[in-house]
Design a protein around this motif. Structure first.
Motif, PDB file in Angstrom:
ATOM      1  N   ASP A 158      31.975  53.587  53.088  1.00  0.00           N
ATOM      2  CA  ASP A 158      31.468  55.072  52.410  1.00  0.00           C
ATOM      3  C   ASP A 158      31.934  56.278  53.156  1.00  0.00           C
ATOM      4  O   ASP A 158      32.313  57.300  52.678  1.00  0.00           O
ATOM      5  CB  ASP A 158      29.959  55.094  51.972  1.00  0.00           C
ATOM      6  CG  ASP A 158      29.796  53.933  50.880  1.00  0.00           C
ATOM      7  OD1 ASP A 158      30.557  53.692  50.254  1.00  0.00           O
ATOM      8  OD2 ASP A 158      28.601  53.634  50.802  1.00  0.00           O
TER       9      ASP A 158
ATOM     10  N   TRP B  50      35.556  57.025  53.015  1.00  0.00           N
ATOM     11  CA  TRP B  50      36.016  57.580  51.684  1.00  0.00           C
ATOM     12  C   TRP B  50      35.427  58.883  51.822  1.00  0.00           C
ATOM     13  O   TRP B  50      36.391  59.964  51.456  1.00  0.00           O
ATOM     14  CB  TRP B  50      35.318  56.722  50.510  1.00  0.00           C
ATOM     15  CG  TRP B  50      36.005  55.715  50.287  1.00  0.00           C
ATOM     16  CD1 TRP B  50      35.585  54.364  50.397  1.00  0.00           C
ATOM     17  CD2 TRP B  50      37.158  55.529  49.509  1.00  0.00           C
ATOM     18  NE1 TRP B  50      36.444  53.561  49.831  1.00  0.00           N
ATOM     19  CE2 TRP B  50      37.395  54.165  49.206  1.00  0.00           C
ATOM     20  CE3 TRP B  50      38.333  56.561  48.823  1.00  0.00           C
ATOM     21  CZ2 TRP B  50      38.634  53.886  48.593  1.00  0.00           C
ATOM     22  CZ3 TRP B  50      39.077  56.310  48.069  1.00  0.00           C
ATOM     23  CH2 TRP B  50      39.357  54.645  48.044  1.00  0.00           C
TER      24      TRP B  50
ATOM     25  N   ASP C   5      37.791  61.182  53.930  1.00  0.00           N
ATOM     26  CA  ASP C   5      38.865  61.634  53.226  1.00  0.00           C
ATOM     27  C   ASP C   5      38.965  62.633  52.070  1.00  0.00           C
ATOM     28  O   ASP C   5      39.475  63.106  51.643  1.00  0.00           O
ATOM     29  CB  ASP C   5      39.773  60.216  52.672  1.00  0.00           C
ATOM     30  CG  ASP C   5      40.899  60.449  52.245  1.00  0.00           C
ATOM     31  OD1 ASP C   5      41.816  60.764  53.005  1.00  0.00           O
ATOM     32  OD2 ASP C   5      41.233  60.407  50.834  1.00  0.00           O
ATOM     33  N   ASP C   6      37.712  62.215  51.338  1.00  0.00           N
ATOM     34  CA  ASP C   6      37.455  63.177  50.154  1.00  0.00           C
ATOM     35  C   ASP C   6      37.409  64.778  50.665  1.00  0.00           C
ATOM     36  O   ASP C   6      37.938  65.643  50.223  1.00  0.00           O
ATOM     37  CB  ASP C   6      36.168  62.848  49.444  1.00  0.00           C
ATOM     38  CG  ASP C   6      36.116  61.870  48.521  1.00  0.00           C
ATOM     39  OD1 ASP C   6      37.136  61.260  48.176  1.00  0.00           O
ATOM     40  OD2 ASP C   6      35.151  61.291  48.099  1.00  0.00           O
TER      41      ASP C   6
ATOM     42  N   ARG D 204      42.608  56.585  53.484  1.00  0.00           N
ATOM     43  CA  ARG D 204      42.913  55.880  52.234  1.00  0.00           C
ATOM     44  C   ARG D 204      43.046  57.122  51.349  1.00  0.00           C
ATOM     45  O   ARG D 204      42.590  58.434  51.614  1.00  0.00           O
ATOM     46  CB  ARG D 204      41.702  55.017  51.777  1.00  0.00           C
ATOM     47  CG  ARG D 204      40.386  55.714  51.666  1.00  0.00           C
ATOM     48  CD  ARG D 204      39.527  55.767  52.900  1.00  0.00           C
ATOM     49  NE  ARG D 204      39.407  57.252  53.454  1.00  0.00           N
ATOM     50  CZ  ARG D 204      39.447  57.411  54.555  1.00  0.00           C
ATOM     51  NH1 ARG D 204      38.788  56.492  55.354  1.00  0.00           N
ATOM     52  NH2 ARG D 204      39.160  58.812  54.949  1.00  0.00           N
TER      53      ARG D 204
ATOM     54  N   SER E 151      42.000  59.836  48.175  1.00  0.00           N
ATOM     55  CA  SER E 151      40.828  60.201  47.449  1.00  0.00           C
ATOM     56  C   SER E 151      40.279  59.589  46.624  1.00  0.00           C
ATOM     57  O   SER E 151      41.019  59.025  45.674  1.00  0.00           O
ATOM     58  CB  SER E 151      40.995  61.787  47.295  1.00  0.00           C
ATOM     59  OG  SER E 151      39.753  62.349  46.774  1.00  0.00           O
ATOM     60  N   ARG E 152      39.159  59.385  46.306  1.00  0.00           N
ATOM     61  CA  ARG E 152      38.627  58.664  44.965  1.00  0.00           C
ATOM     62  C   ARG E 152      38.794  59.702  43.858  1.00  0.00           C
ATOM     63  O   ARG E 152      38.803  61.047  43.968  1.00  0.00           O
ATOM     64  CB  ARG E 152      36.924  58.625  45.265  1.00  0.00           C
ATOM     65  CG  ARG E 152      36.754  57.431  45.930  1.00  0.00           C
ATOM     66  CD  ARG E 152      35.252  57.255  46.182  1.00  0.00           C
ATOM     67  NE  ARG E 152      34.655  58.378  47.129  1.00  0.00           N
ATOM     68  CZ  ARG E 152      33.382  58.698  47.082  1.00  0.00           C
ATOM     69  NH1 ARG E 152      32.389  57.981  46.444  1.00  0.00           N
ATOM     70  NH2 ARG E 152      33.002  59.688  47.894  1.00  0.00           N
TER      71      ARG E 152
ATOM     72  N   PRO F 128      33.578  53.578  45.842  1.00  0.00           N
ATOM     73  CA  PRO F 128      34.892  53.310  46.448  1.00  0.00           C
ATOM     74  C   PRO F 128      35.254  51.966  46.509  1.00  0.00           C
ATOM     75  O   PRO F 128      34.495  50.831  46.540  1.00  0.00           O
ATOM     76  CB  PRO F 128      34.865  53.789  47.807  1.00  0.00           C
ATOM     77  CG  PRO F 128      33.225  53.552  48.273  1.00  0.00           C
ATOM     78  CD  PRO F 128      32.646  53.741  46.897  1.00  0.00           C
TER      79      PRO F 128
ATOM     80  N   PRO G 282      40.489  50.858  51.012  1.00  0.00           N
ATOM     81  CA  PRO G 282      41.536  51.755  50.833  1.00  0.00           C
ATOM     82  C   PRO G 282      42.907  51.024  51.490  1.00  0.00           C
ATOM     83  O   PRO G 282      42.770  49.859  52.296  1.00  0.00           O
ATOM     84  CB  PRO G 282      41.225  52.829  51.759  1.00  0.00           C
ATOM     85  CG  PRO G 282      40.237  52.297  52.853  1.00  0.00           C
ATOM     86  CD  PRO G 282      39.494  51.247  52.105  1.00  0.00           C
TER      87      PRO G 282
END
Length: 418
Positions: free
Chosen positions: A141, A144, A147-148, A185, A187-188, A202, A205
């Motif tokens: 998590d 993710w 990266d977000d 990875r 982005s969501r 998520p 990735p």
């Protein structure tokens, strides 16, 4: 919208993007995640009606490098950047482009704040994880969330550069921004478009990394308003940092460097958010220490964090940077800081003038007028014309005589000036 109705530059980029994705495996890599998370957005980008953020294009080039080799990706990268820049100019050349960019930037700034809060929340949970399974799940998590936040930051910079180019075309605008640090990875959520990411769970990735980008050229800055005007007579200079501040800055950057070396990105971001709230005189010291440590990307992130401070802290930080000879950083900070909705700018000017901090109010108003449209400024003035119209007109003269008269016209059209 049919491709035939689009400007030729947008059509050219859409064809390039379609050709690039046709060479990639849609079942793996970044492309697979983009298609899964936002098929409509990806379809709009392939049709040319939406322009993907540069970080998405860069991620697809990474897929190409993994599938067909780095040489193939390098050959396509130059073409991609040139076509993307031309398509950007085409998209931004139509009526209403400035307002559309401002709306998208407001949305993305909110997304960036959300991702920062999410990152801090997950970091706190990770620190108290009691089992290896829980820690492993939180690590995913966190990856993710990092990266977000990184992508939201890059997209804010890209939208800001595009808006700046429309507001002040004589100032060279930075090229489309790549992520400020190598993401692990994609982005969501709505990765291809400008809308915020979804809050879904998520997936694991792809293990591909992006090439870091560098910021573009910054405009020169003079005086406390950072809009090309002279320093008002009698204004006190910002206090100079002493040995204690220097030691604190050095120690903080050493901690940050250690966290980066250990791959503890979430904790590194929490530290950056903490540093953004430090006294303004320490900010130039942090800049110097971060650059010496090779943490330029963290300096860019720190500036974004400082840009979200309340107006008084924002202007104090810009003052400190300018006084230390970091005028380009000061201007960038204020330009990022005024990327807020008109009511927030109006509230800030009310607060500053109400507290007797007129110089800070002029600095904030000058920075706003340097990058936002006269129509936006009319929206700011509408809440209190008697107080804000004179302030904004005075600040507009510091930007340029042309901007002053444009503002007079906008105020008259909006009914806030007779």
């Amino acid at each position: 919208m049919a491709v035939a109705q689009l400007p030729s530059a947008a059509v050219d980029f859409a064809r390039f993007l379609a050709g690039l994705t046709a060479r990639l495996d849609r079942r793996s890599g970044w492309l697979a995640v983009f298609l899964e998370r936002d098929p409509d957005g990806m379809g709009a980008c392939l049709a040319g009606s939406e322009l993907p953020p540069w970080d998405v294009v860069d991620a697809l080039l990474q897929d190409l490098a993994a599938d067909q080799g780095a040489a193939a990706a390098r050959t396509e990268a130059a073409t991609a950047r040139a076509l993307h820049a031309a398509a950007t100019a085409a998209h931004d050349g139509g009526p209403g482009a400035a307002a559309a960019l401002a709306r998208r930037l407001d949305v993305m700034l909110r997304e960036r704040r959300y991702t920062a809060e999410r990152l801090q929340e997950l970091t706190a949970h990770r620190a108290t994880a009691t089992t290896e399974e829980a820690a492993a799940a939180l690590d995913v998590d966190l990856a993710w969330a990092e990266d977000d936040h990184r992508r939201a930051t890059a997209r804010c910079a890209e939208l800001r550069a595009r808006a700046d180019a429309l507001a002040a075309p004589a100032i060279p605008a930075p090229p489309p921004a790549a992520p400020s640090a190598p993401p692990r990875r994609p982005s969501r959520g709505n990765a291809p478009g400008a809308a915020p990411a979804s809050r879904g769970s998520p997936r694991r990735p792809p293990s591909r990394r992006a090439r870091p980008g560098r910021p573009g050229p910054a405009a020169a800055v003079r005086g406390a308003r950072f809009a090309g005007v002279a320093e008002p007579a009698g204004e006190p200079a910002p206090p100079r940092p002493g040995p204690e501040e220097a030691r604190a800055a050095g120690g903080a950057v050493a901690r940050l460097h250690a966290l980066r070396a250990q791959g503890r990105g979430g904790e590194a971001h929490v530290l950056l958010a903490e540093l953004a709230g430090w006294p303004a005189p320490r900010l130039p010291l942090l800049a110097g220490e971060l650059h010496r440590a090779g943490l330029e990307a963290d300096w860019a992130t720190l500036l974004w964090e400082v840009a979200t401070l309340p107006p008084a802290g924002l202007v104090a930080a810009a003052d400190a940077l300018a006084a230390a000879g970091r005028g380009a950083d000061a201007r960038q900070l204020l330009r990022q800081g005024v990327a807020r909705p008109a009511p927030e700018i109006a509230d800030a000017l009310h607060l500053l003038t109400g507290d007797g901090r007129d110089r800070q109010a002029r600095a904030l108003a000058g920075a706003y007028l340097a990058v936002r449209s006269p129509e936006d400024a009319a929206g700011v003035a509408r809440s209190d014309p008697d107080r804000l119209v004179p302030l904004l007109l005075d600040a507009a003269r510091g930007v340029s005589e042309e901007r002053h008269w444009d503002l007079v016209h906008a105020f008259r059209v909006a009914g806030v000036l007779a």
